[in-house]
Every structure is written in C-alpha cells, then in structure tokens.
Design a protein around this motif. Structure first.
Motif, PDB file in Angstrom:
ATOM      1  N   ALA A  81      -0.803 -20.820   9.288  1.00  0.00           N
ATOM      2  CA  ALA A  81       0.471 -21.738   8.984  1.00  0.00           C
ATOM      3  C   ALA A  81       0.543 -21.989   7.553  1.00  0.00           C
ATOM      4  O   ALA A  81       1.464 -22.107   7.252  1.00  0.00           O
ATOM      5  N   THR A  82      -0.449 -22.275   7.005  1.00  0.00           N
ATOM      6  CA  THR A  82      -0.650 -22.644   5.520  1.00  0.00           C
ATOM      7  C   THR A  82      -0.098 -21.574   4.884  1.00  0.00           C
ATOM      8  O   THR A  82       0.689 -21.943   3.877  1.00  0.00           O
ATOM      9  N   LEU A  83      -0.379 -20.359   4.976  1.00  0.00           N
ATOM     10  CA  LEU A  83      -0.137 -19.331   4.178  1.00  0.00           C
ATOM     11  C   LEU A  83       1.320 -18.999   4.548  1.00  0.00           C
ATOM     12  O   LEU A  83       2.175 -18.597   3.459  1.00  0.00           O
ATOM     13  N   ASP A 139      -0.290 -28.030  12.465  1.00  0.00           N
ATOM     14  CA  ASP A 139      -1.423 -26.942  12.468  1.00  0.00           C
ATOM     15  C   ASP A 139      -2.430 -27.400  13.856  1.00  0.00           C
ATOM     16  O   ASP A 139      -3.559 -26.840  13.958  1.00  0.00           O
ATOM     17  N   GLU A 140      -2.108 -28.649  14.321  1.00  0.00           N
ATOM     18  CA  GLU A 140      -3.120 -28.906  15.528  1.00  0.00           C
ATOM     19  C   GLU A 140      -2.489 -28.737  16.872  1.00  0.00           C
ATOM     20  O   GLU A 140      -2.868 -28.323  17.844  1.00  0.00           O
ATOM     21  N   PHE A 141      -1.067 -29.575  16.952  1.00  0.00           N
ATOM     22  CA  PHE A 141      -0.538 -29.764  18.230  1.00  0.00           C
ATOM     23  C   PHE A 141       0.959 -29.030  18.074  1.00  0.00           C
ATOM     24  O   PHE A 141       1.547 -29.478  17.136  1.00  0.00           O
ATOM     25  N   ALA A 142       1.366 -28.506  18.913  1.00  0.00           N
ATOM     26  CA  ALA A 142       2.889 -28.143  19.082  1.00  0.00           C
ATOM     27  C   ALA A 142       3.356 -28.826  20.355  1.00  0.00           C
ATOM     28  O   ALA A 142       2.508 -28.997  21.370  1.00  0.00           O
ATOM     29  N   LEU A 143       4.271 -29.809  19.878  1.00  0.00           N
ATOM     30  CA  LEU A 143       4.805 -30.719  21.028  1.00  0.00           C
ATOM     31  C   LEU A 143       5.970 -30.198  21.777  1.00  0.00           C
ATOM     32  O   LEU A 143       7.196 -30.242  20.935  1.00  0.00           O
ATOM     33  N   ALA A 151      -3.418 -20.403  -2.274  1.00  0.00           N
ATOM     34  CA  ALA A 151      -1.754 -20.444  -1.747  1.00  0.00           C
ATOM     35  C   ALA A 151      -1.165 -21.821  -2.252  1.00  0.00           C
ATOM     36  O   ALA A 151       0.143 -21.624  -2.583  1.00  0.00           O
ATOM     37  N   TRP A 152      -1.808 -22.881  -2.407  1.00  0.00           N
ATOM     38  CA  TRP A 152      -1.177 -24.141  -2.742  1.00  0.00           C
ATOM     39  C   TRP A 152      -1.928 -24.714  -4.128  1.00  0.00           C
ATOM     40  O   TRP A 152      -2.433 -25.577  -3.841  1.00  0.00           O
TER      41      TRP A 152
END
Lengths: 329, 284
Positions: B127-129, B140-144, B172-173
C-alpha cells in the motif's frame, strides 16, 4: 470528582440531558457499565448530535443481535433439557428478552442463566455434557468448591458456539445467611409456552435484588439496579415484601427498592423509603465511575469486595478458602 | 486524565488519555494534520497499573472502552505503539458500524483495491509503495466496509512499518514524516509513517471496491484466480467483527465477494508487485 450521576440522570430522565452534555464521557461511562444499549433505547428519537445518533444506532443493532443470540442459546438449552422432563427456568437477561420485558430493551446479555431443581442437577449436567458443553475450569479444588458450596454448577461453555451456561439450583450460595425457597421459585415459575419458563414477577425482582445486594461485590451494579427499576416499574411492588420475607431476602429487596428509588425515581411504597446508615455507601459504590470510564473509589470498592466474601461464607470457611486460593496462586 | 488528545481518523473519532506526557506529545505531532473529534466514538487510556509505576520503571497498560484482559503492558518508550494498539483494539472489539477487514486499501478513480493476508504478507508495504505511484492511500490496517452502501471507508491511521519494510518505505517516501524508531517491541522494530497529505485531506471520501488481492511476498511472480467462495472464507478469518455482526456481516461480505474479482499474487519484490497490480487493475 465526577461520578456516574450523568449516566443515571440520562437513564432516569432522557429529556433532562442538556445539549452541551459531555457525550464522550457519557458514552464511555455507559460502555463501562454495560449500559450503552439500554441508553441508546432510552434516548431513541430524542435530538442528539449526529455522531451520537449514529453510535446509538450501532448500539441498538448490537443489542438486537445480542438478543437474538441469547434467545438462540436458550433454544439450544431447551432442545437439550426438555426431554429430561424437569422444569427449566430462564433467569436474568435471557428471561427479560424472552418475555419481552422493558428490562430487556438494549440489555447486554452474557451467559445463559437457568434454574433447575436440585434433584435434577446430575441429569442436567450429563445432558449438557453430551450435547457439546464443556467445563471452563477443569480445576479439582474449584470443582469441589462449586459443587459443595455454590448455588450453581461450575460454568460450562459450548465448544462450538463459545457461549457459557450457568446452571443454578437456587439463587444464593447455601453458605449465605439466607436460604431462599428454591422449590417455591420453581413451583411458581411462569411458563413461556415453549417448555421453558421464567420466575414469577415477584421472584424475578427478589432475584435481581439478591444478585445485586446479597451476593457479589456490586460490579456491574448500575445495570442490575436498572433491571430492578424496570421490573418494579412494570410489575409494581404488590406482594413483593411478603414474598421477599418468605425467602429471607427482605433486606436486599428493600435496599434495592430504596437505591432504585433514589437513583432512578422508581415508585416504591412510602414505608420503604427511610434510609439506613449503609445506604449512602451503596450509592457511593454504585456511582464509582468517572468520565473516562474508569473505576473510581478503590477503598469503597475494596470494602464491598470484602463484604461479598463475608456474605458468602462463615468466617472460618472464608479463612480456609482464601488460604487455599492464596497458596495455589 | 492528565494528558489527552482527540483525533478523528476517517469516520472514527478517538479520545486518548494518558498518565504521561510523552506519548500524547508524540501522537499530537504525528496526527497534527488530522481533524479533532468533538465527540469521540472510542476512548483509549494509557495508564500505570500501579500508581508508583508512573515513575519507577514506567510501564503503559492499554485500556479503553474495550480491553483484552491479557494485554501485556509496554515500557513507556513504546507508549506510541501502545496507543496505536489500543486504538486498533477499540475498533477490533467494539466497532459495529462497518464490517472490518484486516486489509490495506488504496484508491484510484473512486475505486478501491483491497489487499489482505497474514501479517508479513506485505500488505502495508504494498500500500505504501502504491501510494508513491499515484494511488490514494486509504489505510493499511482495516478496510471499513459499509454493508448498506457497499462502499469502503478510509481509515488512514499512522502506517506501522516493521523490520525491513522501514527501509523500503524510506526510499519510496524520502520526504515522509516518520515517528521515532521503536526498537525491541513485541512485534520487532517498528517505525510509524504519517500517511501522505492527500490521504488525510481526502479521508472522508469513500470508494467503491473494485479488486481484492491476497498478496504473498518472497515467491516467484505468479497470479491465481480466487473463487468467491474461497475469498469469502478467507475474509471471514480476516474480519474482527464478522461473527458479532451476525446476518448484517454475512450480507456485507457475500455482497463484496460477489461484486469484485479476487486474485492471489505471489511477488519477489516491490517493483514486480507494482507491475503485477497495475496489469490486473488495467483488466478490471
């Protein structure tokens, strides 16, 4: 120092809540006292901030799901136990929702509590074990302790549904100062129409008051007091004192009535209303919760913790019990 | 409590109280671009188990509206991690408004890509990339998952990077804002990264789910179709409140796996993974 007064006021008179209520504190407190579902139903339809309305919606759906699960668990017990032919009486939260009582509205329900005749205990235990329930604490001392000195079997949990059942044969430990008439509790139980029954209204109030004030350390006390309030509100107090006296539980019932009257405005007879010297301490304990949902007043809490053991057993037995528990911990 | 902070992450408001100043200072700094929550959905408490443990070998007990009795306290130097764990715990145990899936989510053109898998599968790193390659980071933890609308809501809390993913994220950042390095935590070395600016600015924009991936790091590149039935079972295990939601959870989850394709992807490294994801995305 804040205490749970705002939660009590919100339950007692939802209209009295000012718009600038500290909602975050109220909600944290209600969660800690397991009263969020109850509060959500009490405030249903009143103007509240949008975030709060959404939270209450969630709490109501969650309570509804809890109700469904509790009734299903009662049904599972019914299928297992009715073939035995012994009476099976639902207690506490499950009974309230099964009977559609106001005490059940939004109530959180944990274990399934049932009452059966002492003579049927062995058969009930065997039937439950055969149907998938298992011991929670396979510990020989605890097991013997429960069987000899408690008013219930050691807790059982169902291996697939992960729900606990507490099988009672009376409503107080045999070692307590009073001995309720368990046979009368069962004889006067009210059938629910499916093979299960619930306590008669007066016995239900006696049990709620006993559970809160003659047993245990008042943990979760506000929820139990709310039960007492709703039950008296729904059934009144006619015949209650006489029935409580019959069980030797008049002091607990009258105290429950006084506390419910003081905190929730419950209608009780004028002759019940005079406070005794300990009443302020009970109220202090019941309200021991702050706006962060933390338990407060540790000394008062400890006092009631000691009292709970004192009520439960005579001093020599208590000493022996604590000694055994201490050596083993 | 003595030190406190209020913050809203996506649709969820938190009130965090602490016996100590340090964790609140760190959180206030890292969450400085987030709105506050005038009314909090959840309360989190960081406290000393005994009064004297505030000062002597201070250790942080995790508490709040919902608690795990067996949660072990953390040293004060890991107070930030304690707060993040406590915030996750409130959702995992208490949240009922959405179906919660342990997944990372990125978005493009209003459509969401969900990535789920066991810890270490690389869903945070991916997700970060992807966020560094034009995708909007949603969490990056929960999809609601909202069962009524079928939409995914963003929960872009601090990104918790573990072990080697710290280096990947730093390259990347390069301008990313990182929290302190928390060495030797129960989950290994951890460093928190503040999500990109647009992830926070647009966190109230939900997205329609479009693709579900089960990534696995450390294998030769491979892609396999995952049938809806398998995706369903795997997601019940990746959900913290599926059982508690009852019928509503079942309806939401079956709706999701029927609506979108699911793929398992094995990938050897980040660059290959991005290529694989872009290819799959182009075809959905």
């Amino acid at each position: 120092m804040t205490d749970a007064s705002i939660l009590v006021a919100a339950l007692r008179d939802p209209q009295s809540l000012p718009l600038e209520t500290d909602w975050t504190a109220l909600i944290a407190m209600a969660r800690a006292e397991q009263l969020l579902g109850t509060l959500a139903y009490r405030l249903d339809g009143l103007p509240v901030p949008e975030i709060v309305a959404r939270l209450f919606d969630d709490a109501r759906s969650s309570a509804e799901q809890g109700r469904r699960i509790a009734l299903w668990e009662a049904e599972m017990a019914r299928r297992t136990l009715t073939p035995l032919g012994c009476p099976v009486v639902l207690l506490k939260g499950t009974a309230y929702v099964a009977a559609g009582l106001s005490a059940g509205r939004g109530r959180s329900i944990g274990d399934l509590d049932i009452l059966v005749p002492r003579a049927s205990l062995d058969a009930v235990e065997a039937a439950l074990l055969a149907a998938g329930w298992e011991w929670v604490k396979p510990d020989p001392y605890d097991d013997v302790y429960y069987r000899r000195w408690m008013h219930e079997l050691p807790p059982l949990i169902h291996r697939e549904r992960d729900r606990m059942i507490d099988v009672h044969h009376t409503i107080l430990p045999p070692t307590a100062r009073s001995s309720p008439d368990a046979a009368a509790l069962i004889a006067d139980a009210v059938p629910l129409g499916n093979g299960l029954s619930m306590l008669s209204p007066t016995d239900m109030i006696v049990h709620a008051a006993t559970h809160l004030l003659a047993d245990g350390d008042l943990s979760g006390g506000l929820r139990n007091l709310w039960d007492i309030h709703c039950l008296i509100d729904e059934f009144g107090t006619a015949g209650l004192d006489a029935r409580a006296r019959h069980h030797g539980l008049s002091p607990a019932v009258l105290r429950g009535g006084r506390q419910a009257h003081a905190l929730f405005g419950t209608e009780i007879p004028a002759s019940w209303r005079g406070w005794d010297p300990l009443d302020p301490w009970f109220q202090r304990r019941l309200l021991a919760r702050d706006g962060w949902g933390r338990a407060t007043r540790p000394a008062t809490r400890f006092g009631f913790y000691v009292r709970s053991h004192w009520l439960r057993m005579p001093p020599a037995m208590l000493a022996r019990h604590l000694w055994t528990k201490w050596r083993r911990s | 409590m003595k030190h406190a902070l209020s913050v809203r992450i996506g649709p969820v408001g938190f009130r965090i109280g602490s016996d100590w100043r340090a964790p609140i200072e760190q959180l206030t700094d890292l969450y400085r671009d987030y709105p506050t929550a005038p009314i909090a959905d959840y309360t989190v408490r960081l406290f000393a188990s005994r009064a004297w443990r505030r000062w002597v070998r201070p250790s942080v007990t995790i508490g709040g509206d919902y608690m795990l009795p067996e949660a072990a306290p953390l040293p004060l130097s890991q107070g930030l991690l304690a707060a993040e764990m406590a915030m996750n715990l409130q959702l995992a145990l208490g949240h009922r408004r959405h179906l919660l899936l342990h997944a990372s989510v990125v978005e493009r053109d209003g459509r969401a890509l969900l990535m789920t898998g066991e810890s270490g599968a690389g869903k945070s790193t991916l997700a970060t990339l992807l966020a560094a390659h034009g995708w909007r980071f949603m969490g990056d933890e929960f999809a609601l998952l909202d069962g009524e609308t079928g939409q995914i809501h963003a929960f872009p809390r601090l990104i918790s990077l573990k072990g080697t993913s710290v280096a990947a994220a730093t390259s990347a950042w390069p301008d990313g804002r990182f929290g302190p390095l928390l060495a030797g935590t129960p989950k290994g070395d951890i460093r928190h990264l503040v999500p990109p600016v647009d992830a926070i600015a647009r966190m109230d924009e939900p997205a329609i789910p479009a693709l579900l991936l089960f990534p696995r790091h450390g294998f030769a590149a491979d892609t396999r179709e995952v049938p809806a039935s398998e995706a369903f079972v795997r997601l019940t295990q990746a959900s913290t409140n599926y059982v508690a939601l009852g019928e509503a959870g079942f309806a939401a989850l079956t709706g999701l796996v029927r609506a979108i394709p699911a793929r398992a992807i094995d990938y050897p490294d980040g660059a290959t993974a991005i290529r694989q994801v872009e290819e799959l995305w182009a075809r959905t």
